[in-house]
Design a protein around this motif. Sequence first.
Motif, PDB file in Angstrom:
ATOM      1  N   ILE A 127       0.847  -1.200   0.000  1.00 10.14           N
ATOM      2  CA  ILE A 127       0.000   0.000   0.000  1.00 10.14           C
ATOM      3  C   ILE A 127       0.882   1.249   0.000  1.00 10.14           C
ATOM      4  N   TRP A 128       1.905   1.246   0.850  1.00 13.24           N
ATOM      5  CA  TRP A 128       2.826   2.382   0.950  1.00 13.24           C
ATOM      6  C   TRP A 128       3.542   2.625  -0.376  1.00 13.24           C
ATOM      7  N   LEU A 129       4.043   1.557  -0.990  1.00 14.63           N
ATOM      8  CA  LEU A 129       4.759   1.684  -2.268  1.00 14.63           C
ATOM      9  C   LEU A 129       3.844   2.243  -3.355  1.00 14.63           C
ATOM     10  N   ARG A 130       2.623   1.701  -3.445  1.00 17.50           N
ATOM     11  CA  ARG A 130       1.701   2.144  -4.488  1.00 17.50           C
ATOM     12  C   ARG A 130       1.366   3.622  -4.331  1.00 17.50           C
ATOM     13  N   GLY A 131       1.181   4.072  -3.092  1.00 17.40           N
ATOM     14  CA  GLY A 131       0.832   5.468  -2.860  1.00 17.40           C
ATOM     15  C   GLY A 131       1.930   6.425  -3.273  1.00 17.40           C
ATOM     16  N   TYR A 132       3.158   6.165  -2.826  1.00 20.03           N
ATOM     17  CA  TYR A 132       4.248   7.100  -3.123  1.00 20.03           C
ATOM     18  C   TYR A 132       4.657   7.040  -4.599  1.00 20.03           C
ATOM     19  N   TYR A 133       4.648   5.836  -5.190  1.00 22.46           N
ATOM     20  CA  TYR A 133       5.049   5.742  -6.595  1.00 22.46           C
ATOM     21  C   TYR A 133       4.072   6.522  -7.480  1.00 22.46           C
ATOM     22  N   ASN A 134       2.772   6.335  -7.263  1.00 21.57           N
ATOM     23  CA  ASN A 134       1.788   6.990  -8.120  1.00 21.57           C
ATOM     24  C   ASN A 134       1.663   8.486  -7.827  1.00 21.57           C
ATOM     25  N   LEU A 135       2.044   8.931  -6.625  1.00 24.48           N
ATOM     26  CA  LEU A 135       2.142  10.373  -6.389  1.00 24.48           C
ATOM     27  C   LEU A 135       3.208  10.962  -7.315  1.00 24.48           C
ATOM     28  N   GLY A 136       4.310  10.249  -7.490  1.00 29.77           N
ATOM     29  CA  GLY A 136       5.335  10.681  -8.437  1.00 29.77           C
ATOM     30  C   GLY A 136       4.803  10.742  -9.861  1.00 29.77           C
ATOM     31  N   VAL A 137       3.979   9.749 -10.229  1.00 30.06           N
ATOM     32  CA  VAL A 137       3.368   9.756 -11.567  1.00 30.06           C
ATOM     33  C   VAL A 137       2.505  11.002 -11.746  1.00 30.06           C
ATOM     34  N   TYR A 141       2.711  14.052 -14.645  1.00 28.69           N
ATOM     35  CA  TYR A 141       1.691  14.581 -15.552  1.00 28.69           C
ATOM     36  C   TYR A 141       1.671  16.113 -15.559  1.00 28.69           C
ATOM     37  N   GLU A 142       2.163  16.714 -14.461  1.00 30.70           N
ATOM     38  CA  GLU A 142       2.239  18.176 -14.397  1.00 30.70           C
ATOM     39  C   GLU A 142       3.536  18.702 -15.008  1.00 30.70           C
ATOM     40  N   GLY A 143       4.396  17.785 -15.452  1.00 27.67           N
ATOM     41  CA  GLY A 143       5.660  18.198 -16.047  1.00 27.67           C
ATOM     42  C   GLY A 143       6.830  18.218 -15.094  1.00 27.67           C
ATOM     43  N   ASP A 144       6.595  17.856 -13.828  1.00 25.08           N
ATOM     44  CA  ASP A 144       7.675  17.829 -12.843  1.00 25.08           C
ATOM     45  C   ASP A 144       8.361  16.463 -12.903  1.00 25.08           C
ATOM     46  N   VAL A 145       9.179  16.278 -13.927  1.00 23.70           N
ATOM     47  CA  VAL A 145       9.819  14.987 -14.165  1.00 23.70           C
ATOM     48  C   VAL A 145      10.794  14.642 -13.041  1.00 23.70           C
ATOM     49  N   ALA A 146      11.499  15.638 -12.543  1.00 23.16           N
ATOM     50  CA  ALA A 146      12.471  15.394 -11.463  1.00 23.16           C
ATOM     51  C   ALA A 146      11.783  14.796 -10.245  1.00 23.16           C
ATOM     52  N   LYS A 147      10.595  15.326  -9.916  1.00 22.15           N
ATOM     53  CA  LYS A 147       9.833  14.823  -8.767  1.00 22.15           C
ATOM     54  C   LYS A 147       9.383  13.392  -9.024  1.00 22.15           C
ATOM     55  N   GLU A 148       8.964  13.109 -10.237  1.00 21.96           N
ATOM     56  CA  GLU A 148       8.504  11.753 -10.561  1.00 21.96           C
ATOM     57  C   GLU A 148       9.642  10.746 -10.419  1.00 21.96           C
ATOM     58  N   ILE A 149      10.807  11.091 -10.957  1.00 19.85           N
ATOM     59  CA  ILE A 149      11.951  10.184 -10.866  1.00 19.85           C
ATOM     60  C   ILE A 149      12.406  10.038  -9.415  1.00 19.85           C
ATOM     61  N   GLU A 150      12.274  11.113  -8.627  1.00 21.32           N
ATOM     62  CA  GLU A 150      12.644  11.052  -7.202  1.00 21.32           C
ATOM     63  C   GLU A 150      11.799  10.008  -6.463  1.00 21.32           C
ATOM     64  N   TYR A 151      10.475  10.020  -6.703  1.00 23.38           N
ATOM     65  CA  TYR A 151       9.602   9.045  -6.038  1.00 23.38           C
ATOM     66  C   TYR A 151       9.838   7.634  -6.563  1.00 23.38           C
ATOM     67  N   ALA A 152      10.149   7.516  -7.858  1.00 29.45           N
ATOM     68  CA  ALA A 152      10.455   6.198  -8.408  1.00 29.45           C
ATOM     69  C   ALA A 152      11.714   5.630  -7.756  1.00 29.45           C
ATOM     70  N   ALA A 153      12.737   6.485  -7.609  1.00 29.10           N
ATOM     71  CA  ALA A 153      13.990   6.056  -6.975  1.00 29.10           C
ATOM     72  C   ALA A 153      13.786   5.706  -5.502  1.00 29.10           C
ATOM     73  N   LYS A 154      12.767   6.305  -4.883  1.00 27.08           N
ATOM     74  CA  LYS A 154      12.476   6.040  -3.465  1.00 27.08           C
ATOM     75  C   LYS A 154      11.781   4.695  -3.282  1.00 27.08           C
ATOM     76  N   THR A 155      10.933   4.314  -4.236  1.00 19.48           N
ATOM     77  CA  THR A 155      10.077   3.134  -4.042  1.00 19.48           C
ATOM     78  C   THR A 155      10.614   1.857  -4.700  1.00 19.48           C
ATOM     79  N   ILE A 156      11.189   1.973  -5.889  1.00 23.43           N
ATOM     80  CA  ILE A 156      11.588   0.765  -6.627  1.00 23.43           C
ATOM     81  C   ILE A 156      12.625  -0.057  -5.871  1.00 23.43           C
ATOM     82  N   PRO A 157      13.691   0.550  -5.275  1.00 24.93           N
ATOM     83  CA  PRO A 157      14.650  -0.278  -4.516  1.00 24.93           C
ATOM     84  C   PRO A 157      14.008  -1.016  -3.344  1.00 24.93           C
TER      85      PRO A 157
END
Length: 667
Positions: A127-137, A141-157
């Motif tokens: 549940i925690w992973l899904r929430g933070y990863y999709n917040l990055g997504v 969508y707003e164009g904040d790619v750096a923020k999206e990659i930051e959340y991906a790097a936080k959750t995928i490992p």
Amino acid sequence: MRAAVFVFILLLSFFGRSQTGRETRIDSLENALKMAEHDTTRVLVLSELARSYGGVDSLKCFKNGFKAIALSEKINYLRGMADANINLAGGYLDYFDVENAKKYFEVGNRLADKLVAKDSSPANMKIWLRGYYNLGVAYGYEGDVAKEIEYAAKTIPIAQQMGDKLFVANGNTNLAIKYNGLSLLDKSYEMFKISQKQFQEIGTPEDLLYHSLSFAICLSAMDSLAQMKTLLDIAKKNLDKIPNSYYRGSYYAELGNYYGRSGQYDKALEALNTSYEFYQGKKSHPHLKLLYQRYAKTYDKIGDFEKAKAYTLKYINFTDSEHSPSDKVGSYFMLAKYEAELDNYKEAYHYLRDFVIAVDSIRVRQLGNDMQQLEIQYKTATKEKEILALKNEKNEAALALERKRSQTFMLGAVASILSLLLFIGFYAYNQKLRRARKQEEQREAEVSLLKQEQQNKIFSAMIEGQEKERKRLAIDLHDGLGGRLSGISLNLSKLNKDEPKEYPKAQLQKVTKDLNDALTELRSIARNMMPETLVKFGLQAALKDYCSSMTGNGTKVTLQFYGTEKGISLNQQVTMYRVIQELINNAVKHAKATEVLVQYMRDGNRVDITVEDNGIGLNKTDFEEKEGGMGISNLRTRVAYLKGDLEFHSEENEGTTVNVQITVDAA
């Protein structure tokens, strides 16, 4: 054209969250909701229905999501609140409502933080992973790619450490999609190859279809048409396994793109028509925007400029009215080209003028020349002499305009550089503050952990001392006072047998009976203070014995024991026994229950205890009064010692259910 590809990438990012066999899953969940007996089960099923209806039925998605949130808040069910808010946020994301999606993701993520702080089991971590990863997504969508990659790097490992291969594969694919959108094609290709191996190992047909179509877009951008066709063949193989797949339109759109780039224009139009039929009933569907652009490009290559113009106009006038500057520049330029090819020089002039307004000022000189040539062609038939007379004046005006725009561009460039420097300084300062706050939070967490450990030690010492004192007192009562009472009883019985005439027999029999009753009560007290069965035979035998002793006089106590007490320390077993004993006593004495169900379920280090009765229950006022008493307070103390959680669910005249979730020290 790149902008249209990017729209399709966004759609794939959304749809990548769905599950294989969605219709079957929805039917199964609807049936499970009808059969659910407990509110906690209803919350989880409603939340999963909201997630499954996302992108399929907006009304049912939001209806189930809000129901799940309301019910979870009513029963104060933390896991349900976190899961429901995150799934509802996903529903908003499916329908491109990014603001509401972010709002509910942030609420759900705060609850998920509390949840995993108490219990970091795999189910809660997902549940925690899904929430933070999709917040990055959503930020993406707003164009904040750096923020999206930051959340991906936080959750995928973290998902990788947990062994959640499907989450990791989806995460790598979405990163590849993002790199493709940034034109980092080599990096995108590398990530796609990694996730391709992962999906081949554990992916479902729908996962493989999602990945293949996304990878095909990247290969198209790299002009690798042979590999693109290979990926499309894989996509078709998996598409055939999924009836009514919503990827059908996407597949034929990309197939049309492949045929168009390969010069097979008839096949390209056939594939695009199949895709269009799929979306025809959904006039506002964003995928139609992509198809209009593909149609225009195909008809352009065929030489049918009338149709190419018509589809370009459909694209630029699409209902969502969201076009980037590059979309407008490209569309106006192509419209100018088509009108010129059709000898409509006036219209071509107007479109080219719009193109000049939208294009970057660096290209003004070349665009001005193009505009001048089209203007001359437009006015040749009627005003050739006037144009020739004004030609020099036009050139000078264009040159002055170019100089002015160049100066504006230079000023803008300097301002942009200064803004960038200010932003970098602010960002560095903000990062420094963030690191300081993070260190402070870590220190506070460490202090909180030390306090919790100290409190647990106090609970442990307190309860262990209580149990030792109870055991000592039980031995004293049994071996001391119990022995004496037994001796008195034997002596009085002997006098009764001798039947001395000087003693009244009836009174003697009454005394003997009273002493026997006292002896029975004494033994019952000793057994309650330290159950001998538990020490000798374990928790299951002790609970079975106690439930049997409480059954009678119109009351039935049933025990269901799943798992084992093996490896659990004696102190923990005794504390569990006391908790269950207190709950049964409350049900029989205070709730006036005639049926009590006791369930003990163990899975690894986790023990779930449920005590459910059909008694009179408690209303909110009664429960608050009981909450302030010593009984529930002692229960909470014992459960806290066991590192557990205690939850009461009660309705007046509908019985009471008590759930205890315990983490034991056994391996």
